[in-house]
Design an enzyme around this catalytic site. Structure first.
Site, PDB file in Angstrom:
ATOM      1  N   HIS A  73      -7.642 -46.741  13.342  1.00  0.00           N
ATOM      2  CA  HIS A  73      -7.360 -45.835  14.477  1.00  0.00           C
ATOM      3  C   HIS A  73      -7.816 -46.460  15.793  1.00  0.00           C
ATOM      4  O   HIS A  73      -7.201 -46.251  16.836  1.00  0.00           O
ATOM      5  CB  HIS A  73      -8.009 -44.459  14.261  1.00  0.00           C
ATOM      6  CG  HIS A  73      -9.499 -44.483  14.111  1.00  0.00           C
ATOM      7  ND1 HIS A  73     -10.136 -45.152  13.091  1.00  0.00           N
ATOM      8  CD2 HIS A  73     -10.474 -43.932  14.857  1.00  0.00           C
ATOM      9  CE1 HIS A  73     -11.434 -44.986  13.224  1.00  0.00           C
ATOM     10  NE2 HIS A  73     -11.673 -44.258  14.292  1.00  0.00           N
ATOM     11  N   CYS A 156      14.484 -21.076  15.743  1.00  0.00           N
ATOM     12  CA  CYS A 156      14.268 -19.770  15.107  1.00  0.00           C
ATOM     13  C   CYS A 156      15.310 -18.740  15.544  1.00  0.00           C
ATOM     14  O   CYS A 156      15.317 -17.613  15.064  1.00  0.00           O
ATOM     15  CB  CYS A 156      12.868 -19.267  15.446  1.00  0.00           C
ATOM     16  SG  CYS A 156      12.591 -19.200  17.231  1.00  0.00           S
ATOM     17  N   ASP A 277      33.061 -43.115  56.196  1.00  0.00           N
ATOM     18  CA  ASP A 277      32.989 -43.282  57.653  1.00  0.00           C
ATOM     19  C   ASP A 277      33.967 -42.369  58.376  1.00  0.00           C
ATOM     20  O   ASP A 277      33.764 -42.028  59.532  1.00  0.00           O
ATOM     21  CB  ASP A 277      33.295 -44.740  58.019  1.00  0.00           C
ATOM     22  CG  ASP A 277      32.136 -45.656  57.640  1.00  0.00           C
ATOM     23  OD1 ASP A 277      30.982 -45.207  57.773  1.00  0.00           O
ATOM     24  OD2 ASP A 277      32.383 -46.788  57.190  1.00  0.00           O
ATOM     25  N   LYS A 287      47.171 -25.701  49.065  1.00  0.00           N
ATOM     26  CA  LYS A 287      47.526 -27.027  48.535  1.00  0.00           C
ATOM     27  C   LYS A 287      48.770 -27.547  49.246  1.00  0.00           C
ATOM     28  O   LYS A 287      49.757 -26.811  49.384  1.00  0.00           O
ATOM     29  CB  LYS A 287      47.791 -26.882  47.036  1.00  0.00           C
ATOM     30  CG  LYS A 287      48.066 -28.186  46.348  1.00  0.00           C
ATOM     31  CD  LYS A 287      48.439 -27.944  44.892  1.00  0.00           C
ATOM     32  CE  LYS A 287      49.075 -29.183  44.327  1.00  0.00           C
ATOM     33  NZ  LYS A 287      49.900 -28.911  43.174  1.00  0.00           N
ATOM     34  N   PRO A 303      29.735 -38.458  61.181  1.00  0.00           N
ATOM     35  CA  PRO A 303      28.471 -38.893  61.815  1.00  0.00           C
ATOM     36  C   PRO A 303      27.882 -40.066  61.046  1.00  0.00           C
ATOM     37  O   PRO A 303      28.032 -40.145  59.822  1.00  0.00           O
ATOM     38  CB  PRO A 303      27.572 -37.651  61.686  1.00  0.00           C
ATOM     39  CG  PRO A 303      28.194 -36.798  60.637  1.00  0.00           C
ATOM     40  CD  PRO A 303      29.648 -37.106  60.606  1.00  0.00           C
ATOM     41  N   LEU A 306      22.509 -42.569  58.960  1.00  0.00           N
ATOM     42  CA  LEU A 306      21.413 -43.541  59.033  1.00  0.00           C
ATOM     43  C   LEU A 306      21.054 -43.871  60.492  1.00  0.00           C
ATOM     44  O   LEU A 306      19.873 -43.932  60.861  1.00  0.00           O
ATOM     45  CB  LEU A 306      21.829 -44.813  58.283  1.00  0.00           C
ATOM     46  CG  LEU A 306      20.762 -45.865  58.057  1.00  0.00           C
ATOM     47  CD1 LEU A 306      19.619 -45.320  57.209  1.00  0.00           C
ATOM     48  CD2 LEU A 306      21.346 -47.094  57.368  1.00  0.00           C
ATOM     49  N   LYS A 340      20.642 -49.918  63.586  1.00  0.00           N
ATOM     50  CA  LYS A 340      20.285 -48.579  63.107  1.00  0.00           C
ATOM     51  C   LYS A 340      18.769 -48.360  63.092  1.00  0.00           C
ATOM     52  O   LYS A 340      18.284 -47.376  62.544  1.00  0.00           O
ATOM     53  CB  LYS A 340      20.897 -48.340  61.719  1.00  0.00           C
ATOM     54  CG  LYS A 340      22.430 -48.520  61.697  1.00  0.00           C
ATOM     55  CD  LYS A 340      23.088 -47.924  60.470  1.00  0.00           C
ATOM     56  CE  LYS A 340      24.568 -48.269  60.419  1.00  0.00           C
ATOM     57  NZ  LYS A 340      25.329 -47.512  59.421  1.00  0.00           N
TER      58      LYS A 340
HETATM   59  N1  CTP Z   1      25.614 -44.718  56.416  1.00  0.00           N
HETATM   60  C1  CTP Z   1      25.343 -43.471  56.960  1.00  0.00           C
HETATM   61  N2  CTP Z   1      26.333 -42.762  57.561  1.00  0.00           N
HETATM   62  C2  CTP Z   1      27.587 -43.249  57.647  1.00  0.00           C
HETATM   63  C3  CTP Z   1      27.873 -44.533  57.121  1.00  0.00           C
HETATM   64  C4  CTP Z   1      26.862 -45.238  56.507  1.00  0.00           C
HETATM   65  O1  CTP Z   1      24.192 -43.022  56.864  1.00  0.00           O
HETATM   66  N3  CTP Z   1      28.532 -42.534  58.209  1.00  0.00           N
HETATM   67  C5  CTP Z   1      24.515 -45.491  55.806  1.00  0.00           C
HETATM   68  C6  CTP Z   1      24.673 -45.814  54.324  1.00  0.00           C
HETATM   69  O2  CTP Z   1      24.072 -44.829  53.508  1.00  0.00           O
HETATM   70  C7  CTP Z   1      23.964 -47.153  54.196  1.00  0.00           C
HETATM   71  C8  CTP Z   1      24.163 -47.790  55.554  1.00  0.00           C
HETATM   72  O3  CTP Z   1      24.494 -46.735  56.448  1.00  0.00           O
HETATM   73  O4  CTP Z   1      22.581 -47.003  54.004  1.00  0.00           O
HETATM   74  C9  CTP Z   1      25.197 -48.862  55.643  1.00  0.00           C
HETATM   75  O5  CTP Z   1      26.414 -48.375  55.211  1.00  0.00           O
HETATM   76  P1  CTP Z   1      27.714 -49.276  55.350  1.00  0.00           P
HETATM   77  O6  CTP Z   1      28.905 -48.471  54.901  1.00  0.00           O
HETATM   78  O7  CTP Z   1      27.478 -50.614  54.733  1.00  0.00           O
HETATM   79  O8  CTP Z   1      27.724 -49.519  56.912  1.00  0.00           O
HETATM   80  P2  CTP Z   1      28.499 -48.939  58.091  1.00  0.00           P
HETATM   81  O9  CTP Z   1      27.507 -48.446  59.064  1.00  0.00           O
HETATM   82  O10 CTP Z   1      29.543 -47.966  57.640  1.00  0.00           O
HETATM   83  O11 CTP Z   1      29.140 -50.253  58.693  1.00  0.00           O
HETATM   84  P3  CTP Z   1      30.486 -51.046  58.334  1.00  0.00           P
HETATM   85  O12 CTP Z   1      31.451 -50.062  57.765  1.00  0.00           O
HETATM   86  O13 CTP Z   1      30.877 -51.587  59.647  1.00  0.00           O
HETATM   87  O14 CTP Z   1      30.095 -52.131  57.383  1.00  0.00           O
END
Ligand code: CTP
Length: 390
Positions: A73, A156, A277, A287, A303, A306, A340
């Site tokens: 043990h 059970c 993006d 639809k 938006p 990051l 960023k």
């Molecule tokens: N990101 C974010 N918001 C967005 C786009 C990206 O917060 N609208 C964040 C992602 O989560 C990641 C980082 O930004 O951590 C990079 O994402 P990426 O798609 O590589 O970069 P972009 O800023 O979109 O640049 P690009 O498309 O010119 O490469």
């Protein structure tokens, strides 16, 4: 494999759930661990010793052997990196509380000098009985690490808490018992998955992010001792990691709102999600019908979450971004880090999106770089967090 080179001792006690220990052993082996098992006499009534021996490849210890030293043990207690009792019966919990050593398993437990992981399984009323609750409370105070039971229909036929936790969750807590705790006292926010931008009730624009890396980062933030882990997740097929608070979102706009809501209370922000993006400029509640002319979906910008955090964050908050690039990885990633206002960026090639493996490079604000060798995403997530928060 996340448990490569780890030695794990599985203690099996008597319970209808004893058979689940077989799955646990296989699961831990698939994650790279070497597993040995010990069984109480009662466990052997529920699952065959031969099964456990065949699975582990080792003799199952459940008693002292004639002609041996009588110290087995102690030797067994020194062997593992982690000792988990799964399932742990009410009887064994009571014995552990008073330090009883009337069988081989409880003797190893008393001789073990690190925190033991306990995954209980029993009838709801037995679990809720003040005697069991007090035993659990005291064992927790002594450093035993419990994996919470699940709710459901029990063997059970009664319904309630007391079901053995899922195997993946037991594995997470085993890892927790092994790793240091550099994230102690930290609240960590992680975003994961690819957002969906709907233009009618069933159609959307998205990307092929699986969310695996974000979920792995959330799991590993818990493993490294974070006080709270908030996972803001776009739709994925993944299960919630143990010990993590998960908030489901769909679109980039939803994710933006949730991230901003939690921002003031977090210490670390990891944006791993693949945020769309662009989003469709208009949304049809009905639809869209097959038109004579093909519909044109006009897009507008989402938006940049990051970037907004980078503008708003306090100097104590650590901001980590990810960059998936198809070319000029290093230059593009460094450009994103600067634009960023990030503390760290993890850069990788685009092909990691749908892959099981991850590789890349961690780049710090001061331009220090650490290569991430190719490995599975869980191992990579652990590697990243351990290297950023040394
Ligand atoms: N990101 C974010 N918001 C967005 C786009 C990206 O917060 N609208 C964040 C992602 O989560 C990641 C980082 O930004 O951590 C990079 O994402 P990426 O798609 O590589 O970069 P972009 O800023 O979109 O640049 P690009 O498309 O010119 O490469």
């Amino acid at each position: 494999m996340i448990l490569k080179d780890k030695k794990i001792l599985v203690g099996i006690t008597g319970s209808i759930a004893s058979y689940k220990a077989c799955d646990l052993i296989r699961h831990l082996q698939k994650k790279g661990a070497e597993v040995k098992a010990i069984m109480t006499p009662s466990a052997k009534q529920f699952v065959g010793e031969l099964t456990i021996k065949a699975l582990t490849g080792y003799e199952v210890l459940s008693d002292w052997k004639d002609g041996e030293t009588g110290l087995e043990h102690i030797y067994m207690a020194r062997w593992p990196d982690s000792f988990v009792i799964a399932p742990a019966s009410a009887n064994t919990l009571a014995k552990l509380r008073i330090g009883l050593t009337d069988n081989f398993l409880t003797s190893v437990a008393l001789a073990y000098d690190k925190p033991i992981v306990i995954a209980p399984a029993m009838n709801t009323k037995m679990l809720q009985n003040p005697a069991t609750q007090e035993n659990i409370k005291i064992l927790k105070e002594r450093g035993y690490i419990f994996v919470e039971t699940k709710e459901g229909i029990l063997a059970c036929g009664e319904e309630g808490v007391g079901k053995l936790a899922d195997i993946e969750d037991i594995e997470t807590v085993i890892l927790y018992s092994i790793e240091d705790k550099p994230l102690k006292d930290k609240t960590v926010l992680i975003s994961a998955g690819g957002t969906r931008e709907y233009f009618d009730p069933i159609r959307y624009i998205s990307n092929n992010s699986s969310g695996q890396m974000g979920y792995a980062l959330a799991k590993m933030a818990y493993v490294l001792g974070a006080k709270k882990v908030i996972l803001i997740s776009a739709p994925t097929c993944l299960r919630k990691p143990y010990g993590v608070e998960k908030i489901d979102v769909v679109s980039a706009e939803d994710m933006y709102k949730e991230v901003m809501k939690y921002l003031p209370e977090v210490d670390i922000i990891i944006m791993n999600s693949a945020v769309a993006d662009f989003k469709p400029k208009t949304y049809s509640k009905q639809k869209l019908k097959k038109a004579k002319e093909k519909p044109i979906v006009e897009l507008e910008s989402n938006p940049d979450i990051l970037k907004t955090i980078g503008e708003k964050k306090s100097k104590n908050q650590v901001l980590i971004g990810f960059a998936a690039e198809s070319e000029n990885i290093l230059e593009n990633a460094i450009d994103k880090l600067q634009r960023k206002n990030l503390d760290v960026i993890v850069a990788n090639k685009l092909n990691v999106f749908s892959s099981r493996e991850h590789t890349g490079i961690i780049i710090f604000k001061n331009r220090e770089k650490i290569e991430i060798p190719p490995m599975d995403k869980e191992s990579s997530a652990l590697f990243i967090l351990k290297n950023v928060f040394k």
